[in-house]
Design an enzyme around this catalytic site. Sequence first.
Site, PDB file in Angstrom:
ATOM      1  N   HIS A  61      -5.453  -5.437  -5.794  1.00  8.96           N
ATOM      2  CA  HIS A  61      -5.056  -4.354  -4.891  1.00  8.96           C
ATOM      3  C   HIS A  61      -4.198  -3.373  -5.679  1.00  8.96           C
ATOM      4  CE1 HIS A  61      -2.699  -2.463  -1.625  1.00  8.96           C
ATOM      5  NE2 HIS A  61      -3.626  -2.870  -0.778  1.00  8.96           N
ATOM      6  N   ASP A  88      -0.570 -11.966  -6.409  1.00  3.37           N
ATOM      7  CA  ASP A  88      -0.540 -11.259  -5.128  1.00  3.37           C
ATOM      8  C   ASP A  88      -1.194 -12.149  -4.075  1.00  3.37           C
ATOM      9  OD1 ASP A  88      -0.772  -9.646  -2.939  1.00  3.37           O
ATOM     10  OD2 ASP A  88      -1.859  -8.028  -3.942  1.00  3.37           O
ATOM     11  N   CYS A 123      -7.842   0.204  -0.925  1.00  3.04           N
ATOM     12  CA  CYS A 123      -6.785   0.186  -1.952  1.00  3.04           C
ATOM     13  C   CYS A 123      -7.209  -0.657  -3.147  1.00  3.04           C
ATOM     14  CB  CYS A 123      -5.464  -0.325  -1.373  1.00  3.04           C
ATOM     15  SG  CYS A 123      -4.765   0.748  -0.111  1.00  3.04           S
ATOM     16  N   LYS A 139       0.366  -9.213   7.633  1.00  3.44           N
ATOM     17  CA  LYS A 139      -0.937  -9.845   7.430  1.00  3.44           C
ATOM     18  C   LYS A 139      -0.934 -11.299   7.897  1.00  3.44           C
ATOM     19  CE  LYS A 139      -2.156  -6.876   3.503  1.00  3.44           C
ATOM     20  NZ  LYS A 139      -3.228  -6.103   4.127  1.00  3.44           N
ATOM     21  N   GLN A 158      -3.281 -11.259   0.706  1.00  2.00           N
ATOM     22  CA  GLN A 158      -4.527 -11.484   1.427  1.00  2.00           C
ATOM     23  C   GLN A 158      -4.741 -12.954   1.742  1.00  2.00           C
ATOM     24  OE1 GLN A 158      -6.812 -10.040   3.707  1.00  2.00           O
ATOM     25  NE2 GLN A 158      -6.275  -8.478   2.220  1.00  2.00           N
TER      26      GLN A 158
END
Length: 418
Positions: free
Chosen positions: A129, A207, A373, A234, A210
């Site tokens: 991302h 990251d 993104c 999220k 997600q």
Amino acid sequence: MRDDVFAPPLDRGEFPILQRLVGRDGARPLVYLDSAATALVPERVIGAVERFLRTSCANIHRGAHLLAEEATDAYEGAREHLASFFGVDDPARVLLVQNATDACNLAAFGWGARVLGPGDVVAVAEDNHHANIVCWQMLAERHGVEVAWIPIDADGRLDLEAWRLLAERAPGLVALSAQSNVLGFAQPDLRIVMEEAKRAGALVMLDGAQAAGHGDVADFDRMPVDFYVASAHKMMGLGGAGTLVCSDGALERMAPVRGGGGMIERVDREGYVVARRPNAFEAGTPAIAATVAWSAALAMMEEAGLEAIRAHAGALAADAARRLAELPGVRLLGDAALPRESLVSFVVDGVHPHDAGRLLDDEGVMARAGHHCAQPLHRAIGVPSSVRASFAGYSTASDVDALVAAVARMTEGAARCA
């Protein structure tokens, strides 16, 4: 009934927004397939916000009165809950920030700007991302660090040979994604890359924004990872709250990025002394209610079962991928042999993704259209943008049915116009 087979582990009654009627005629059931962007907020989380604001609304860490103490206890309790949720033995290594993007920037400029300089390399995976790309590019602009890419192939898989050549250059940090927000899968060689990065002497930034939202939770202290980021919004929480989880070694070498109230021990005319961690990295008044409510969202996920949520979202994504792939003129993005964790992205011949998004909206299906993104990723796999349908613990088989039916009508219309 397919909905019995794919029974959601989260109670849909907790999400009153799903009762809305939408679509071009205002009479279609709302089908929410944009949880990868922002998950729906359940009543329990809304209630947690209201209770805090009605009973304990005060600032934290600064007051000696009852409300301030209650607010501080609730806020720090949320930090402790996050530490437990992500497998961290010391809550002081869980820094509370605005969102995953803020967390990435704190790692880049709190650690990277202090440790890295000209001649140092940051290796960035191409499936990231923008949040885990741009902060390192900014670091390169300001401090002379080199950003080197770990490329992906046309199916979206990391190029291991290219990575190993890059590892020989001893990068200072390797920036990776726990799960692509476009391809829907975790890189099958992700653990290998992380372990090889550590052997090469690099810190690892992962990251998890997600992945964490559908129950794929990092057992942080058992992973070869130094920074892990996540966002409340999220994970059925509110916007404005996120976390940067740090290894002990990484946190010891960090410096505060923002100065002001809450992050200092002492200030005088000669200078300042920063507070102990984690307060040193949390200047100003944070999103207290949103952070407190995040704990309620975590509790809902834990009660439903993290593995049950993960399996449910994955089963729906797999069902959607299989059925969409059978439609003429539909191309799925990413290696078809790899399981989608929670989402599927695709393009329709003759239909721009933004037009596809509007056509789905006419049918009451709320999906995402654009580059999500992740422009470098889209360029690498040869498409400028895509449509993304993402699933959560409250999604159903009927949601998949509605998506596939709407895309089928779209492909029929495109064929007639060809």
